[in-house]
Design a protein around this motif. Sequence first.
Motif, short mmCIF file in Angstrom:
data_model
loop_
_atom_site.label_atom_id
_atom_site.label_comp_id
_atom_site.label_asym_id
_atom_site.label_seq_id
_atom_site.Cartn_x
_atom_site.Cartn_y
_atom_site.Cartn_z
N LEU A 61 0.83 -1.21 0.00
CA LEU A 61 0.00 0.00 0.00
C LEU A 61 0.86 1.26 0.00
O LEU A 61 0.62 2.20 -0.78
CB LEU A 61 -0.92 -0.01 1.23
N ALA A 62 1.90 1.28 0.85
CA ALA A 62 2.80 2.44 0.92
C ALA A 62 3.54 2.63 -0.40
O ALA A 62 3.72 3.77 -0.87
CB ALA A 62 3.79 2.25 2.06
N SER A 63 3.95 1.52 -1.02
CA SER A 63 4.67 1.61 -2.30
C SER A 63 3.80 2.25 -3.37
O SER A 63 4.25 3.13 -4.12
CB SER A 63 5.10 0.21 -2.76
N TYR A 64 2.53 1.84 -3.42
CA TYR A 64 1.65 2.37 -4.46
C TYR A 64 1.20 3.79 -4.18
O TYR A 64 0.90 4.55 -5.11
CB TYR A 64 0.46 1.44 -4.68
N ILE A 65 1.15 4.18 -2.92
CA ILE A 65 0.88 5.59 -2.60
C ILE A 65 2.02 6.46 -3.14
O ILE A 65 1.78 7.51 -3.76
CB ILE A 65 0.71 5.78 -1.08
N CYS A 66 3.26 6.02 -2.91
CA CYS A 66 4.43 6.74 -3.43
C CYS A 66 4.46 6.73 -4.96
O CYS A 66 4.80 7.73 -5.60
CB CYS A 66 5.71 6.15 -2.87
N ILE A 67 4.12 5.57 -5.54
CA ILE A 67 4.11 5.44 -7.01
C ILE A 67 3.09 6.39 -7.63
O ILE A 67 3.39 7.12 -8.59
CB ILE A 67 3.81 3.99 -7.41
N ILE A 68 1.87 6.40 -7.07
CA ILE A 68 0.82 7.26 -7.61
C ILE A 68 1.19 8.73 -7.45
O ILE A 68 0.97 9.55 -8.36
CB ILE A 68 -0.53 6.96 -6.92
N ALA A 69 1.78 9.09 -6.29
CA ALA A 69 2.21 10.47 -6.07
C ALA A 69 3.27 10.88 -7.09
O ALA A 69 3.25 12.01 -7.61
CB ALA A 69 2.75 10.63 -4.65
N THR A 70 4.18 9.96 -7.40
CA THR A 70 5.23 10.24 -8.40
C THR A 70 4.64 10.38 -9.79
O THR A 70 5.01 11.27 -10.56
CB THR A 70 6.28 9.12 -8.39
N ILE A 71 3.70 9.50 -10.14
CA ILE A 71 3.07 9.54 -11.46
C ILE A 71 2.30 10.84 -11.66
O ILE A 71 2.33 11.44 -12.75
CB ILE A 71 2.14 8.32 -11.65
N LEU A 72 1.62 11.30 -10.62
CA LEU A 72 0.83 12.54 -10.72
C LEU A 72 1.70 13.77 -10.94
O LEU A 72 1.22 14.79 -11.44
CB LEU A 72 -0.03 12.72 -9.46
N ARG A 73 2.98 13.67 -10.57
CA ARG A 73 3.90 14.79 -10.77
C ARG A 73 4.48 14.84 -12.18
O ARG A 73 5.15 15.80 -12.55
CB ARG A 73 5.04 14.74 -9.75
N ILE A 74 4.24 13.78 -12.98
CA ILE A 74 4.72 13.77 -14.37
C ILE A 74 3.88 14.75 -15.17
O ILE A 74 2.65 14.66 -15.18
CB ILE A 74 4.64 12.35 -14.95
N PRO A 75 4.49 15.70 -15.87
CA PRO A 75 3.72 16.75 -16.55
C PRO A 75 2.85 16.28 -17.71
O PRO A 75 1.73 16.74 -17.87
CB PRO A 75 4.82 17.73 -17.04
N SER A 76 3.34 15.36 -18.53
CA SER A 76 2.60 14.96 -19.73
C SER A 76 1.65 13.80 -19.44
O SER A 76 1.96 12.91 -18.64
CB SER A 76 3.56 14.56 -20.85
N THR A 77 0.50 13.81 -20.12
CA THR A 77 -0.48 12.73 -19.96
C THR A 77 0.07 11.41 -20.47
O THR A 77 -0.11 10.35 -19.85
CB THR A 77 -1.77 13.07 -20.72
N SER A 78 0.75 11.45 -21.61
CA SER A 78 1.32 10.23 -22.18
C SER A 78 2.39 9.64 -21.28
O SER A 78 2.51 8.42 -21.15
CB SER A 78 1.91 10.52 -23.57
N GLY A 79 3.15 10.51 -20.61
CA GLY A 79 4.18 10.05 -19.69
C GLY A 79 3.57 9.37 -18.48
O GLY A 79 4.08 8.35 -18.01
N ARG A 80 2.47 9.94 -17.97
CA ARG A 80 1.78 9.34 -16.84
C ARG A 80 1.21 7.97 -17.21
O ARG A 80 1.31 7.01 -16.45
CB ARG A 80 0.66 10.26 -16.35
N GLN A 81 0.61 7.89 -18.41
CA GLN A 81 0.02 6.63 -18.85
C GLN A 81 1.08 5.55 -19.05
O GLN A 81 0.90 4.39 -18.67
CB GLN A 81 -0.77 6.85 -20.15
N LYS A 82 2.20 5.94 -19.66
CA LYS A 82 3.28 4.98 -19.91
C LYS A 82 3.88 4.46 -18.61
O LYS A 82 4.15 3.26 -18.47
CB LYS A 82 4.37 5.64 -20.77
N THR A 83 4.08 5.36 -17.65
CA THR A 83 4.65 4.96 -16.36
C THR A 83 3.69 4.06 -15.59
O THR A 83 4.10 3.05 -15.01
CB THR A 83 5.00 6.20 -15.52
#
Length: 322
Positions: free
Chosen positions: A223-245
Amino acid sequence: MNNRGNVSYQVENQTVTTEFLLLGFGDLHHLQILLFLLFLLIYIVTVTGNLLIILLVVANQHLHTPMYFFIGNLSCLETCYSSTLLPRMLVSFVNGDRTISVSGCIAQFYFFGCLAGAECFLLSAMSYDRYSAICNPLHYPNIMNSKICFILASSSWIGGFAVNTVIISFMSQLTFCGPNEIDHFFCDFAPLMEHSCSDTYLVTVVDLSFSTICALPPFLLTLASYICIIATILRIPSTSGRQKTFSTCSSHLIVVTSFFGTLILVYIVPSSPSAVDVKKILSVFYTVLTPLVNPLVYSFRNKEVNIAFRKFTSKHTHFQKK
């Protein structure tokens, strides 16, 4: 005494059970053939799919990465996991014999518990791998080197077997008596304790303690890992970058959700007599469907696995033409 044979004997004015009768889905007599075909198909797809993933991971150099190393381990675990339950269930559909010896029942619970515990640890290790890859990409090769991967994978297997070995050592000292019918399709801990005429307080405390160790820390780490992962993904500026990650961990998230979700509902949520059938259905999800989900999500949703599969089939077809 049960009319299926010598399933009990008298010891100190108590009828000691030597065999159990797994009721399974016995009330659905009109659906026995359909259920047999359904579970047979699930078992064939599960074993074939997981073995294929193991073969692809071993044979393809491009899949020799930490993520696919863990996927290969998970596929091996899922193959063993489903094989502890489904073959016995399929045989009972064919010949109608739903009896199982007490020692056989305890052995089934032992291997089921060991593999379920190992899967909890392994899924947690996989979530840590995805966290390292997404949140610390520059240090990822050093964090998840081959030595660390081996330690995490082997610790998952050893941890699952060690925890359940302790539980079984206490359970093997129990005596079972009274009605020998178990309203389940496999030998689980709670139904077995209901049929024990020994004092089950100590073994129940041990099971609760060690099961909590097996499930809670891995779940919280995941759970902690995915909270950090989602927080990191949300900081990616581009939509395509977020989707790819996100696509790199979405398959694992599906497996984690289906496994931990149903596991928590069955073992953490308080049970009641009216919830027995519901929990039996939920048990199908983490014992039968989760091993099936693994090869499906990692094949259909994974580009690299699809490419490796096409190369493998084209190479095999070319070899046959020669």
